[in-house]
Motif scaffolding. Structure first.
Motif, PDB file in Angstrom:
ATOM      1  N   SER A 252       0.735  -1.199   0.044  1.00 40.85           N
ATOM      2  CA  SER A 252      -0.077   0.100  -0.103  1.00 40.85           C
ATOM      3  C   SER A 252       0.817   1.190   0.033  1.00 40.85           C
ATOM      4  O   SER A 252       2.010   1.289   0.178  1.00 40.85           O
ATOM      5  N   GLU A 253       0.224   2.276  -0.307  1.00 35.43           N
ATOM      6  CA  GLU A 253       0.584   3.685  -0.280  1.00 35.43           C
ATOM      7  C   GLU A 253       1.464   4.060   1.320  1.00 35.43           C
ATOM      8  O   GLU A 253       2.167   4.963   1.263  1.00 35.43           O
ATOM      9  N   LEU A 254       0.866   3.263   2.309  1.00 38.43           N
ATOM     10  CA  LEU A 254       1.446   3.576   3.667  1.00 38.43           C
ATOM     11  C   LEU A 254       2.866   3.356   3.678  1.00 38.43           C
ATOM     12  O   LEU A 254       3.386   3.969   4.864  1.00 38.43           O
ATOM     13  N   THR A 255       3.474   2.528   3.029  1.00 40.44           N
ATOM     14  CA  THR A 255       4.748   2.267   3.334  1.00 40.44           C
ATOM     15  C   THR A 255       5.608   2.510   2.068  1.00 40.44           C
ATOM     16  O   THR A 255       6.716   1.977   1.880  1.00 40.44           O
ATOM     17  N   ASP A 256       4.958   3.249   1.214  1.00 40.37           N
ATOM     18  CA  ASP A 256       5.640   3.734  -0.171  1.00 40.37           C
ATOM     19  C   ASP A 256       6.556   5.101   0.229  1.00 40.37           C
ATOM     20  O   ASP A 256       6.244   5.982  -0.010  1.00 40.37           O
ATOM     21  N   ALA A 257       7.559   4.916   0.663  1.00 38.85           N
ATOM     22  CA  ALA A 257       8.576   5.849   1.280  1.00 38.85           C
ATOM     23  C   ALA A 257       8.887   6.766  -0.222  1.00 38.85           C
ATOM     24  O   ALA A 257       8.800   8.146  -0.285  1.00 38.85           O
ATOM     25  N   PRO A 258       9.078   6.152  -1.350  1.00 33.89           N
ATOM     26  CA  PRO A 258       9.633   7.064  -2.452  1.00 33.89           C
ATOM     27  C   PRO A 258       8.311   7.587  -2.995  1.00 33.89           C
ATOM     28  O   PRO A 258       8.625   8.998  -3.400  1.00 33.89           O
ATOM     29  N   GLY A 259       7.204   7.123  -3.038  1.00 28.48           N
ATOM     30  CA  GLY A 259       6.111   7.681  -3.394  1.00 28.48           C
ATOM     31  C   GLY A 259       5.702   8.997  -2.517  1.00 28.48           C
ATOM     32  O   GLY A 259       5.375  10.202  -2.734  1.00 28.48           O
ATOM     33  N   MET A 260       5.897   8.965  -1.342  1.00 34.82           N
ATOM     34  CA  MET A 260       5.695   9.789  -0.179  1.00 34.82           C
ATOM     35  C   MET A 260       6.731  11.030  -0.351  1.00 34.82           C
ATOM     36  O   MET A 260       6.279  12.256  -0.669  1.00 34.82           O
ATOM     37  N   ALA A 261       8.034  10.827  -0.664  1.00 37.55           N
ATOM     38  CA  ALA A 261       8.861  11.805  -1.014  1.00 37.55           C
ATOM     39  C   ALA A 261       8.564  12.703  -2.340  1.00 37.55           C
ATOM     40  O   ALA A 261       8.580  13.767  -2.225  1.00 37.55           O
ATOM     41  N   ARG A 262       8.120  11.659  -3.337  1.00 40.24           N
ATOM     42  CA  ARG A 262       7.696  12.832  -4.556  1.00 40.24           C
ATOM     43  C   ARG A 262       6.629  13.476  -4.465  1.00 40.24           C
ATOM     44  O   ARG A 262       6.424  14.616  -4.705  1.00 40.24           O
ATOM     45  N   ALA A 263       5.334  13.079  -3.512  1.00 41.89           N
ATOM     46  CA  ALA A 263       4.340  13.902  -3.445  1.00 41.89           C
ATOM     47  C   ALA A 263       4.651  15.008  -2.549  1.00 41.89           C
ATOM     48  O   ALA A 263       3.948  16.058  -2.603  1.00 41.89           O
ATOM     49  N   MET A 264       5.414  15.064  -1.445  1.00 41.76           N
ATOM     50  CA  MET A 264       5.917  16.078  -0.632  1.00 41.76           C
ATOM     51  C   MET A 264       6.804  16.813  -1.445  1.00 41.76           C
ATOM     52  O   MET A 264       6.303  18.190  -1.288  1.00 41.76           O
ATOM     53  N   GLU A 265       7.544  16.595  -2.015  1.00 47.07           N
ATOM     54  CA  GLU A 265       8.327  17.359  -3.228  1.00 47.07           C
ATOM     55  C   GLU A 265       7.435  18.290  -4.196  1.00 47.07           C
ATOM     56  O   GLU A 265       7.621  19.565  -4.150  1.00 47.07           O
ATOM     57  N   GLN A 266       6.445  17.469  -4.645  1.00 49.47           N
ATOM     58  CA  GLN A 266       5.671  18.279  -5.485  1.00 49.47           C
ATOM     59  C   GLN A 266       4.581  19.366  -4.785  1.00 49.47           C
ATOM     60  O   GLN A 266       4.403  20.563  -5.156  1.00 49.47           O
ATOM     61  N   ALA A 267       4.308  18.801  -3.549  1.00 42.14           N
ATOM     62  CA  ALA A 267       3.502  19.926  -2.696  1.00 42.14           C
ATOM     63  C   ALA A 267       4.271  21.165  -2.400  1.00 42.14           C
ATOM     64  O   ALA A 267       3.715  22.233  -2.391  1.00 42.14           O
ATOM     65  N   TRP A 268       5.589  20.957  -1.929  1.00 40.60           N
ATOM     66  CA  TRP A 268       6.270  22.023  -1.633  1.00 40.60           C
ATOM     67  C   TRP A 268       6.586  22.993  -3.026  1.00 40.60           C
ATOM     68  O   TRP A 268       6.429  24.104  -2.898  1.00 40.60           O
ATOM     69  N   ARG A 269       6.911  22.336  -4.115  1.00 40.37           N
ATOM     70  CA  ARG A 269       6.897  23.126  -5.174  1.00 40.37           C
ATOM     71  C   ARG A 269       5.706  23.897  -5.464  1.00 40.37           C
ATOM     72  O   ARG A 269       6.086  25.234  -5.890  1.00 40.37           O
ATOM     73  N   ASP A 270       4.603  23.427  -5.397  1.00 43.75           N
ATOM     74  CA  ASP A 270       3.545  23.968  -5.594  1.00 43.75           C
ATOM     75  C   ASP A 270       3.146  25.106  -4.942  1.00 43.75           C
ATOM     76  O   ASP A 270       2.744  26.162  -5.515  1.00 43.75           O
ATOM     77  N   ALA A 271       3.374  24.959  -3.591  1.00 46.32           N
ATOM     78  CA  ALA A 271       3.291  26.202  -2.698  1.00 46.32           C
ATOM     79  C   ALA A 271       4.213  27.359  -2.811  1.00 46.32           C
ATOM     80  O   ALA A 271       3.966  28.462  -2.694  1.00 46.32           O
ATOM     81  N   TRP A 272       5.430  26.715  -3.125  1.00 48.64           N
ATOM     82  CA  TRP A 272       6.325  28.053  -3.314  1.00 48.64           C
ATOM     83  C   TRP A 272       6.306  28.816  -4.764  1.00 48.64           C
ATOM     84  O   TRP A 272       6.264  29.765  -4.652  1.00 48.64           O
ATOM     85  N   GLN A 273       5.719  28.016  -5.770  1.00 50.41           N
ATOM     86  CA  GLN A 273       5.466  28.847  -7.034  1.00 50.41           C
ATOM     87  C   GLN A 273       4.431  29.570  -6.743  1.00 50.41           C
ATOM     88  O   GLN A 273       4.016  30.571  -7.413  1.00 50.41           O
ATOM     89  N   GLY A 274       3.262  28.981  -6.016  1.00 52.38           N
ATOM     90  CA  GLY A 274       2.033  29.852  -5.826  1.00 52.38           C
ATOM     91  C   GLY A 274       2.519  31.480  -5.005  1.00 52.38           C
ATOM     92  O   GLY A 274       1.923  32.467  -5.425  1.00 52.38           O
ATOM     93  N   TRP A 275       3.538  31.105  -4.118  1.00 51.80           N
ATOM     94  CA  TRP A 275       3.983  32.290  -3.389  1.00 51.80           C
ATOM     95  C   TRP A 275       4.787  33.451  -4.382  1.00 51.80           C
ATOM     96  O   TRP A 275       4.293  34.589  -4.186  1.00 51.80           O
TER      97      TRP A 275
END
Length: 279
Positions: A252-275
């Motif tokens: 499951s996604e609960l133990t998918d560390a690489p997938g978690m890292a990619r999702a977090m990186e995209q969220a940070w990027r979206d927030a920064w680009q919005g600012w």
């Protein structure tokens, strides 16, 4: 958030142009200087948290990721088959077990007269704490001999091994478990969870959805009891769920560390680009 080692005063000075809250504190800081709260669509459905000061930054996956312990024992057989009665359990801190939670769990025990409840928390090393907890259940008609209270374990491996005596885990309410629920499921113990509108009471829903076990999360007290009764009434299916739960979690996604890292990186990027776009 407002947990040990927090730095609310520092956040209020806005040391970074974009500030985010994640994990630890399951609520809103109430700070205008805090821009986002990293979350997911199960914890924060559209419009559910309009009262929060932070904007929800929803990941397209669970907003938490669990790393299973290397020392975790193997999943054991279904205990109720050997013991002749179902054993529910909760290893959450007693701070999460308020009066509403005691009443809810008592309803489960009343619906299943042969069932037992195993509670494990470090606070239970104190005799006065144990006596008061037994008294709280007694007020709902639950005798002391239906409860087993356990405090410290000698090791983390021994702590996890205790799940080999639990058939079904009861999530705390209204403040759900997170790490505790993940540990239970890794040890083959399904978790039944009651969710409401607040962030803290939707953690179990998020975890169970990630596991494809939506049916074990419910929005009503009656549904919570019914799900517990249903699991106990089908021991073969419960045993099969137990045997496959670790592999289900591993996939499951609960133990998918690489997938978690990619999702977090995209969220940070979206927030920064919005600012940057608002500058």
């Amino acid at each position: 958030g407002f947990t040990e080692g927090q730095a609310v005063e520092a956040w209020a000075t806005k040391p970074a142009p974009v500030q985010m809250l994640w994990l630890g504190y399951l609520g809103s800081t109430g700070l205008g200087a805090m821009d986002f709260r990293i979350t997911d669509w199960s914890v924060d459905p559209e419009g559910a948290q309009d009262w929060a000061s932070e904007a929800p930054l929803r990941l397209p996956r669970p907003y938490v990721c669990y790393q299973p312990a290397s020392y975790a024992p193997e999943v054991g057989a279904l205990p109720m088959r050997e013991r002749g009665h179902p054993t529910f359990g909760s290893f959450n801190t007693l701070q999460k077990i308020g009066d509403a939670c005691v009443e809810l769990w008592s309803d489960v025990l009343q619906a299943l007269p042969s069932a037992r409840l195993l509670l494990k928390a470090m606070e239970l090393s104190d005799a006065g704490v144990r006596e008061r907890l037994l008294g709280r259940f007694a007020r709902h008609g639950i005798a002391a001999d239906r409860l087993e209270l356990v405090s410290w374990s000698r090791s983390k491996a021994e702590h996890l091994a205790l799940y080999q005596r639990v058939d079904i885990a009861l999530d705390s309410f209204p403040y759900n478990g997170v790490t505790t629920s993940c540990e239970a499921m890794w040890m083959g113990v399904p978790v039944v969870s009651l969710h409401r509108d607040c962030i803290a009471s939707r953690q179990g829903l998020s975890l169970l959805r990630a596991m494809g076990l939506d049916q074990l999360a419910t929005g009503s007290r009656a549904g919570f009891v019914a799900r517990c009764v249903d699991l106990v009434s089908r021991p073969d299916e419960l045993a099969a769920l137990r045997a496959g739960l670790r592999e289900r979690m591993r996939a499951s996604e609960l133990t998918d560390a690489p997938g978690m890292a990619r999702a977090m990186e995209q969220a940070w990027r979206d927030a920064w680009q919005g600012w940057c776009a608002r500058r």
